[in-house]
Design a protein around this motif. Sequence first.
Motif, PDB file in Angstrom:
ATOM      1  N   SER A  46       1.245  -1.089   0.166  1.00  0.00           N
ATOM      2  CA  SER A  46      -0.117   0.118  -0.558  1.00  0.00           C
ATOM      3  C   SER A  46       0.961   1.040   0.271  1.00  0.00           C
ATOM      4  O   SER A  46       0.510   1.887  -0.464  1.00  0.00           O
ATOM      5  CB  SER A  46      -0.776  -0.154   1.307  1.00  0.00           C
ATOM      6  OG  SER A  46      -0.165   0.030   2.626  1.00  0.00           O
ATOM      7  N   LYS A  47       1.872   1.192   0.872  1.00  0.00           N
ATOM      8  CA  LYS A  47       2.865   2.414   0.292  1.00  0.00           C
ATOM      9  C   LYS A  47       3.783   2.867  -1.101  1.00  0.00           C
ATOM     10  O   LYS A  47       4.084   3.848  -0.740  1.00  0.00           O
ATOM     11  CB  LYS A  47       3.665   2.133   2.010  1.00  0.00           C
ATOM     12  CG  LYS A  47       3.416   2.257   2.887  1.00  0.00           C
ATOM     13  CD  LYS A  47       4.266   2.331   4.218  1.00  0.00           C
ATOM     14  CE  LYS A  47       3.653   2.351   5.290  1.00  0.00           C
ATOM     15  NZ  LYS A  47       4.727   2.106   6.576  1.00  0.00           N
ATOM     16  N   THR A  48       3.941   1.840  -1.419  1.00  0.00           N
ATOM     17  CA  THR A  48       4.231   1.258  -2.359  1.00  0.00           C
ATOM     18  C   THR A  48       3.818   2.324  -3.966  1.00  0.00           C
ATOM     19  O   THR A  48       3.819   2.156  -4.887  1.00  0.00           O
ATOM     20  CB  THR A  48       5.693   0.549  -2.930  1.00  0.00           C
ATOM     21  OG1 THR A  48       4.315  -0.580  -3.255  1.00  0.00           O
ATOM     22  CG2 THR A  48       6.636   1.175  -2.030  1.00  0.00           C
ATOM     23  N   SER A  49       2.281   2.068  -3.770  1.00  0.00           N
ATOM     24  CA  SER A  49       1.552   1.232  -4.744  1.00  0.00           C
ATOM     25  C   SER A  49       1.239   2.638  -5.500  1.00  0.00           C
ATOM     26  O   SER A  49       0.568   3.030  -6.465  1.00  0.00           O
ATOM     27  CB  SER A  49      -0.314   1.403  -4.611  1.00  0.00           C
ATOM     28  OG  SER A  49      -0.467   1.828  -3.897  1.00  0.00           O
ATOM     29  N   ASN A  50       1.288   4.131  -4.779  1.00  0.00           N
ATOM     30  CA  ASN A  50       0.993   5.459  -5.432  1.00  0.00           C
ATOM     31  C   ASN A  50       2.861   5.712  -6.563  1.00  0.00           C
ATOM     32  O   ASN A  50       2.560   5.891  -7.354  1.00  0.00           O
ATOM     33  CB  ASN A  50       0.827   6.574  -4.507  1.00  0.00           C
ATOM     34  CG  ASN A  50      -0.451   6.782  -4.265  1.00  0.00           C
ATOM     35  OD1 ASN A  50      -1.399   6.088  -4.736  1.00  0.00           O
ATOM     36  ND2 ASN A  50      -1.332   7.176  -3.637  1.00  0.00           N
ATOM     37  N   LEU A  51       3.560   5.804  -5.612  1.00  0.00           N
ATOM     38  CA  LEU A  51       5.217   5.492  -6.449  1.00  0.00           C
ATOM     39  C   LEU A  51       5.341   4.546  -7.848  1.00  0.00           C
ATOM     40  O   LEU A  51       6.230   4.981  -8.721  1.00  0.00           O
ATOM     41  CB  LEU A  51       5.890   5.108  -5.127  1.00  0.00           C
ATOM     42  CG  LEU A  51       5.919   5.676  -3.642  1.00  0.00           C
ATOM     43  CD1 LEU A  51       7.420   5.109  -3.630  1.00  0.00           C
ATOM     44  CD2 LEU A  51       6.795   7.315  -3.947  1.00  0.00           C
ATOM     45  N   LEU A  52       3.889   3.770  -7.558  1.00  0.00           N
ATOM     46  CA  LEU A  52       4.188   2.409  -8.617  1.00  0.00           C
ATOM     47  C   LEU A  52       3.359   2.278  -9.361  1.00  0.00           C
ATOM     48  O   LEU A  52       2.795   1.342 -10.807  1.00  0.00           O
ATOM     49  CB  LEU A  52       4.832   0.867  -8.190  1.00  0.00           C
ATOM     50  CG  LEU A  52       6.088   0.734  -7.963  1.00  0.00           C
ATOM     51  CD1 LEU A  52       5.850  -0.894  -7.086  1.00  0.00           C
ATOM     52  CD2 LEU A  52       7.569   1.066  -8.442  1.00  0.00           C
ATOM     53  N   SER A  53       2.730   3.094  -9.579  1.00  0.00           N
ATOM     54  CA  SER A  53       1.530   3.353 -10.269  1.00  0.00           C
ATOM     55  C   SER A  53       1.533   3.608 -11.751  1.00  0.00           C
ATOM     56  O   SER A  53       0.814   3.347 -12.483  1.00  0.00           O
ATOM     57  CB  SER A  53       0.707   4.432  -9.984  1.00  0.00           C
ATOM     58  OG  SER A  53       0.523   5.737 -10.285  1.00  0.00           O
ATOM     59  N   LYS A  54       2.501   3.832 -12.172  1.00  0.00           N
ATOM     60  CA  LYS A  54       2.539   4.122 -14.010  1.00  0.00           C
ATOM     61  C   LYS A  54       3.385   2.705 -14.057  1.00  0.00           C
ATOM     62  O   LYS A  54       3.494   3.090 -15.277  1.00  0.00           O
ATOM     63  CB  LYS A  54       3.584   4.671 -14.500  1.00  0.00           C
ATOM     64  CG  LYS A  54       3.342   6.758 -13.998  1.00  0.00           C
ATOM     65  CD  LYS A  54       3.887   7.209 -14.257  1.00  0.00           C
ATOM     66  CE  LYS A  54       3.250   9.004 -13.572  1.00  0.00           C
ATOM     67  NZ  LYS A  54       3.201   9.838 -14.762  1.00  0.00           N
ATOM     68  N   MET A  55       3.486   1.912 -13.507  1.00  0.00           N
ATOM     69  CA  MET A  55       4.660   0.956 -13.611  1.00  0.00           C
ATOM     70  C   MET A  55       3.396  -0.832 -13.269  1.00  0.00           C
ATOM     71  O   MET A  55       4.037  -1.898 -13.623  1.00  0.00           O
ATOM     72  CB  MET A  55       5.697   0.495 -12.694  1.00  0.00           C
ATOM     73  CG  MET A  55       7.267   1.222 -14.013  1.00  0.00           C
ATOM     74  SD  MET A  55       8.700   0.281 -13.030  1.00  0.00           S
ATOM     75  CE  MET A  55       8.743   2.007 -12.331  1.00  0.00           C
ATOM     76  N   ALA A  56       2.497  -0.724 -11.902  1.00  0.00           N
ATOM     77  CA  ALA A  56       2.405  -2.048 -11.502  1.00  0.00           C
ATOM     78  C   ALA A  56       0.713  -1.648 -11.660  1.00  0.00           C
ATOM     79  O   ALA A  56       0.697  -0.136 -10.865  1.00  0.00           O
ATOM     80  CB  ALA A  56       3.141  -1.985 -10.532  1.00  0.00           C
ATOM     81  N   ALA A  57       0.579  -2.417 -11.054  1.00  0.00           N
ATOM     82  CA  ALA A  57      -0.968  -2.809 -11.119  1.00  0.00           C
ATOM     83  C   ALA A  57      -1.301  -3.466  -9.409  1.00  0.00           C
ATOM     84  O   ALA A  57      -0.831  -4.918  -9.864  1.00  0.00           O
ATOM     85  CB  ALA A  57      -2.291  -3.077 -11.794  1.00  0.00           C
ATOM     86  N   ILE A  58      -1.640  -3.209  -8.069  1.00  0.00           N
ATOM     87  CA  ILE A  58      -1.255  -4.245  -7.572  1.00  0.00           C
ATOM     88  C   ILE A  58      -2.817  -4.592  -6.655  1.00  0.00           C
ATOM     89  O   ILE A  58      -3.850  -3.379  -6.485  1.00  0.00           O
ATOM     90  CB  ILE A  58      -0.459  -3.378  -5.961  1.00  0.00           C
ATOM     91  CG1 ILE A  58       0.801  -3.522  -6.647  1.00  0.00           C
ATOM     92  CG2 ILE A  58      -0.259  -4.742  -4.997  1.00  0.00           C
ATOM     93  CD1 ILE A  58       1.872  -2.267  -5.548  1.00  0.00           C
TER      94      ILE A  58
END
Length: 149
Positions: A46-58
């Motif tokens: 959850s803490k990384t989902s915004n940081l990785l939003s252009k690379m990943a869907a969690i």
Amino acid sequence: MSYLLPRLTTKAEVDQAIRNTAELVLVLRFGREHDPVCQQLDDILSKTSNLLSKMAAIYIVDVDSIPVYTQYFDITLIPATIFFFNGQHIKVDYDRPDHTKFIGSFRNKQDFIDLVEVIFRGAMRGKVMVRSPIDPRNVPKYELLYKEI
């Protein structure tokens, strides 16, 4: 922190996520909501989902609600994290016998971010298996038990 992440509750939802997630790494966390290791992993996700939003869907998948995928991916230890890219299952070499999933929780956010970046870059080049950037000492150790061999 699992309440901050989208949850897939049916086989049809998982199928749709695998088929329709384009040009992003699809991260599926299989586990149980009240398991302490799953909660630790969910916090990192959850803490990384915004940081990785252009690379990943969690997404989070409860192992008890979708037993078809639990059996298909041979999920006997939780949490298990599985990665896809454009509908293709991406395997990762963690220096462990099983390359199909990551078992356990990541030690820190940076390990997860680094792994998603390596998967994304490798998958964009057409690779279906990449080498893990995570220090082997930070990868949880477990024993594989094979039945009826």
